[in-house]
Design a protein around this motif. Structure first.
Motif: not given
Ligand SMILES: [Fe+2]
Length: 182
Positions: A158-170
């Motif tokens: 979960a914390e890894s996905i949270r950190e990756a979220s801006p890049r995923i959204s981009s």
């Protein structure tokens, strides 16, 4: 047999029986990747293969390190013999390098599988992150929220996905804009 057909068969064999839910999600991701493959030119085949294969590392038959992206990529390279780009895409799908760092596996991941930059990587992230666990289309914000809720605050994934979220959204924005323009 075409590589994409082989990829679909491998995924079905590894996931359908032990992990029916993952197989359902995988089918949605595979079809979503097929729908955007025209955007990535010569990498279309690798994109579609990687989409079908991206979660095979969850299969109990090949779990080793406990990180599904790395276990899956190693299996595809060493046992199944898929081409290098497919293995690298699976290894890094949806910004796996962040999870690898949090698990102390970044050196192995990047050392064995150089990251893939650019649109083909964005397109795989788009396919994975706009497809829910039921294999249905979903907005990226809902997908990210569902992952966070499923694993729970403080969980490494979960914390890894949270950190990756801006890049995923981009990545999702990039692909969505290209689709709108074509
Ligand atoms: Fe996935």
């Amino acid at each position: 047999m075409e590589q994409t057909e082989r990829a679909r068969d491998f995924a079905r064999r590894l996931l359908a029986e032990p992990l029916a839910g993952r197989w359902t999600h995988t089918q949605g991701v595979g079809h979503k990747a097929e729908s955007v493959a025209h955007l990535v030119g010569d990498d279309a085949d690798a994109l579609v293969c990687a989409a079908w294969l991206h979660d095979v590392g969850y299969s109990p038959a090949l779990t080793a390190s406990g990180m599904h992206q790395l276990d899956g990529a190693r299996y595809l390279r060493d046992v199944a013999g898929f081409d290098g780009l497919v293995c690298r895409l699976v290894a890094h799908h949806s910004f796996a390098v962040i999870e690898a760092r949090n698990r102390g596996l970044a050196g192995q991941l990047v050392g064995e599988f150089p990251a893939v930059e650019g649109l083909v990587s964005d397109a795989l992230t788009y396919a994975d992150m706009t497809t829910n666990p039921n294999g249905d289309p979903v907005e990226v914000e809902q997908r990210l929220a569902e992952i966070l809720a499923r694993y729970g605050n403080g969980d490494l994934v979960a914390e890894s996905i949270r950190e990756a979220s801006p890049r995923i959204s981009s990545s999702v924005r990039t692909v969505t804009a290209l689709l709108a323009a074509t």
